[in-house]
Scaffold this active site. Structure first.
Site, short mmCIF file in Angstrom:
data_model
loop_
_atom_site.label_atom_id
_atom_site.label_comp_id
_atom_site.label_asym_id
_atom_site.label_seq_id
_atom_site.Cartn_x
_atom_site.Cartn_y
_atom_site.Cartn_z
CD GLU A 47 -5.41 43.53 7.59
OE1 GLU A 47 -4.77 42.73 6.88
OE2 GLU A 47 -5.67 44.71 7.22
CG HIS A 75 6.25 40.21 6.08
ND1 HIS A 75 6.79 41.14 5.22
CD2 HIS A 75 5.03 39.92 5.60
CE1 HIS A 75 5.93 41.39 4.25
NE2 HIS A 75 4.85 40.67 4.46
CD GLU A 83 -5.64 39.99 4.49
OE1 GLU A 83 -4.48 39.87 4.06
OE2 GLU A 83 -6.01 40.93 5.21
CD GLN A 94 -1.63 37.08 4.57
OE1 GLN A 94 -1.05 37.98 3.98
NE2 GLN A 94 -2.55 36.32 4.00
CG LEU A 96 -5.48 42.53 1.77
CD1 LEU A 96 -4.49 42.24 0.64
CD2 LEU A 96 -5.17 43.88 2.38
#
Length: 702
Positions: free
Chosen positions: A432, A503, A401, A454, A430
């Protein structure tokens, strides 16, 4: 009395078949070949159950009722790669019949017996697989193989564009079979959606997906009409349905669809309506959820009976001659089964684990690329190394991505698509599962995929593509097949201004738990390139599945101790860093700090704040397998070891490090500091649960 009611029914019903006209749409030889493959598959199922009853066999998931898939084995080429459902016995028998020297009866029964005579898994599992037949082994195929099949279909055209060699002709069709219950799995829907997406974008996708629909997922019924509704709705994918109990219609439909996919390079779905006999497996008590009348009624849909009826209608055989043929196959299978009462089996852990063993050793290289004019950050070092890898290895490709036009969320792949082109550096949808499945398909086609996930937290959407598909291929094929790949993952915590658990995932436990998977984590720009090159070398020379977790918080870090000191920018060393190799900082003799990733920089900073304590910092670099020899050799020189671990306390790297030191009878004091057992919250609250530099200082002082 024969072994099974199904057996009795076939022999009885055969003599009571009504007279009917033949269906001449296919020639006699094809119908006969189909019948012979079906007979072999049926008797192998009976034999597997008999072997289990006498303690000689361990696998009884059969293909009885699904034997119509023999049409696919006959009408695809020997060079069409196939990823098969575990009920595709008819396919295997049919394809094997077309190649001299194969021994399909022994192969299948040796697999059931978990014997080393099994030529594909060497006794590790019963799978349908054979390199000479272009059949890639699958284990419990709950749709997990569909993303790989898509990736392989996409790879066929790409290797041609790049002028690369491939194990299969570039005009091949990829065949992938799966069950109706599996069609509902998110992996299946994602893969079919991705096939439609790629077709919509104009990419060639020569993929034939075969849903073998027997109406049952163990005991759960598929609602009438659901599979047709679900699989016929994808744009750009041809959908065809056929009843496997109609032998000629099945052969005609399969032949047409295979040639359509081959000619158009577009995907298609064959909805092959089947029936399931003998329950899900030998341990399944089918009467607990199906009535006897329902079970017996299904016998009328026996594909063997249908094919036999066609042969009789064509005046090729009488019913008695069909029985004679049927019994001769039974005898042939029984004769082979009798040789497997006490077959050779795997006899040690070393034999079982042989395909998982890593042989890689580091070696210095003469880097033809000049050093950069200035020291690099971690992100720049990875970018530079990736560029060199793409230059040196024409089969290498980078994708994921946002990695193409944007150059990655953190700029790590910036400029690569412009330099190497969109065939080798490209963006994906998008998903995985599709990203990793594409890599798996590319790998078996002879390419060297370097996919990017990502964020580390996003991996868990597709973790089984690594656990159940990637890492098992060498193991269950006894190294006959491999999928060399290096998965780059941006991860670990300590990002500022862009937080939250998606994240800042600080757990690598799911990766470290996968046998045979290699996991490297760089901490500084000097060694990042060497670790990445070592992963590439392991992938190329040993077909290894490697994961390279890049600490996001260190990507653009330039300073170590003070603002603008520039000490975390370094010149990359191009030499591969072998698995088992550690790196040390400092020459203290009082405390050995064992760490990795962000912990290296944090520990160096903490050591500077405790100047009276003589510290050496050891960077593990390799988290799977852990560098146990180097770790224990260094630890034995110190009276104290402090493990600094940014991952969560439970399931952490530190647990394994301490266990290894205890196993080695390390005589000194061991302490660890870790992050809390918590997800990482957004903003300043993250500091409450993540390991801090202050905690490392306190641990050193203690």
């Amino acid at each position: 009395m024969t072994a099974e009611p199904l057996d009795d029914h076939f022999l009885t019903a055969l003599r009571a078949l009504p007279t009917r006209a033949p269906d001449r749409r296919v020639d006699d030889a094809l119908v006969l070949d189909c019948f012979d493959a079906q007979l072999q598959s049926r008797h192998l199922d009976f034999a597997a159950r008999e072997m289990q009853r006498r303690g000689a066999g361990f696998y009884t998931i059969g293909s009885a009722g699904h034997e119509s898939n023999a049409a696919l084995g006959l009408l695809t080429r020997l060079t069409d790669p196939a990823l098969l459902h575990y009920r595709s016995g008819g396919f295997y028998a049919a394809r094997a019949s077309r190649k001299d020297g194969t021994t399909p009866i022994r192969d299948v029964l040796a697999g059931c017996a978990a014997s080393t005579l099994d030529p594909i898994s060497a006794g590790r599992h019963k799978v349908f697989g054979n390199p000479s037949l272009s059949i890639l082994p699958q284990t419990s195929t709950i749709a997990s193989h569909l993303p790989r099949s898509l990736g392989l279909a996409l790879a066929l055209g790409r290797v041609q564009k790049l002028g690369l060699g491939c194990p299969w002709p570039t005009d091949s069709v990829v065949v992938c079979s799966f069950g109706d219950a599996s069609a509902n799995h998110s992996t299946a829907t994602g893969a079919v959606n991705a096939a439609a997406y790629c077709t919509y974008r104009g990419l060639p996708v020569p993929l034939l997906l075969v849903c073998e629909d027997n109406g049952l997922g163990i005991s759960v019924r598929s609602p009438d009409g659901w599979i047709e509704r679900a699989l016929s709705r994808y744009p750009g994918i041809e959908y065809r349905a056929v009843d496997g109990a109609d032998a000629v219609s099945t052969l005609v439909t399969v032949g047409e669809l295979v040639e359509q996919v081959r000619a158009t390079r577009s995907p298609a779905i064959l909805h092959l309506k089947t029936v399931r006999f003998l329950g899900h497996a030998g341990s399944d008590v089918e009467s607990a959820y199906r009535s006897r009348d329902e079970i017996v009624a299904d016998y009328a849909r026996d594909p063997l009976l249908a094919t036999a009826a066609e042969l009789i209608a064509r005046d090729l055989f009488t019913s008695d001659e069909i029985v004679e043929r049927y019994e001769s196959v039974r005898a042939e299978v029984a004769e082979v089964a009798d040789t497997l009462h006490h077959p050779p089996r795997l006899e040690s852990a070393a034999q079982v684990m042989r395909p998982l063993h890593i042989h890689g050793r580091g070696h210095t290289v003469d880097d033809p690329h000049p050093l950069p004019p200035e020291p690099l950050t971690l992100a720049q070092s990875v970018n530079r190394t990736l560029g060199h890898i793409l230059e040196e290895h024409p089969q290498a490709c980078v994708f994921g991505e946002d990695v193409g036009t944007k150059g990655g969320v953190y700029g790590v792949t910036r400029g690569m698509q412009e330099h190497f082109g969109a065939v080798r550096v490209f963006d994906t949808l998008l998903d995985e599962q599709t990203i990793l499945g594409t890599a798996l398909g590319f790998a078996v086609a002879g390419m060297l995929p370097i996919p990017e996930i990502q964020y580390l937290a996003y991996l868990h959407n597709a973790e089984d593509q690594l656990r159940g598909e990637a890492a098992t291929l060498k193991f269950f094929s006894d190294s006959c097949f491999g999928n060399p790949m290096v998965v780059r993952i941006a991860g670990l915590p300590y990002q500022r201004g862009f937080g939250g658990h998606f994240h800042n995932d600080n757990s690598v436990a799911a990766l470290r738990d996968i046998p045979g998977l290699v996991l490297a984590v760089p901490s500084d720009p000097a060694t990042a390139g060497g670790l990445l090159r070592a992963c590439i070398s392991l992938a190329r020379t040993e077909d290894r599945v490697c994961v390279f977790v890049e600490p996001i918080a260190l990507y653009h870090q330039r300073d170590l101790y003070d603002e603008n000191d520039g000490l975390w920018q370094q010149f990359p060393d191009p030499a591969p860093i072998a698995p088992g190799t550690v790196r040390t900082y400092g020459d203290g003799r009082v405390v050995l700090v064992v760490t990795f990733g962000n912990g290296v920089r944090m520990s160096l900073r903490a050591a500077r704040r405790t100047p009276r304590i003589c510290v050496t910092v050891l960077d593990l670099q390799w988290l799977a397998p852990l560098p146990l020899t180097a770790l224990t050799e260094h630890a034995m020189r110190f009276p104290r070891v402090l493990v600094v671990d940014e991952t969560r306390r439970s399931g952490s790297v530190s647990e394994s490090v301490i266990a290894a030191l205890i196993d080695a009878r390390y005589p000194g004091k061991i302490t660890r500091v870790t992050s809390r057992d918590s997800f990482v919250p957004l903003g300043p609250a993250a500091t409450h649960v993540l390991l801090s530099e202050d905690e490392i200082v306190d641990a050193l002082l203690d």
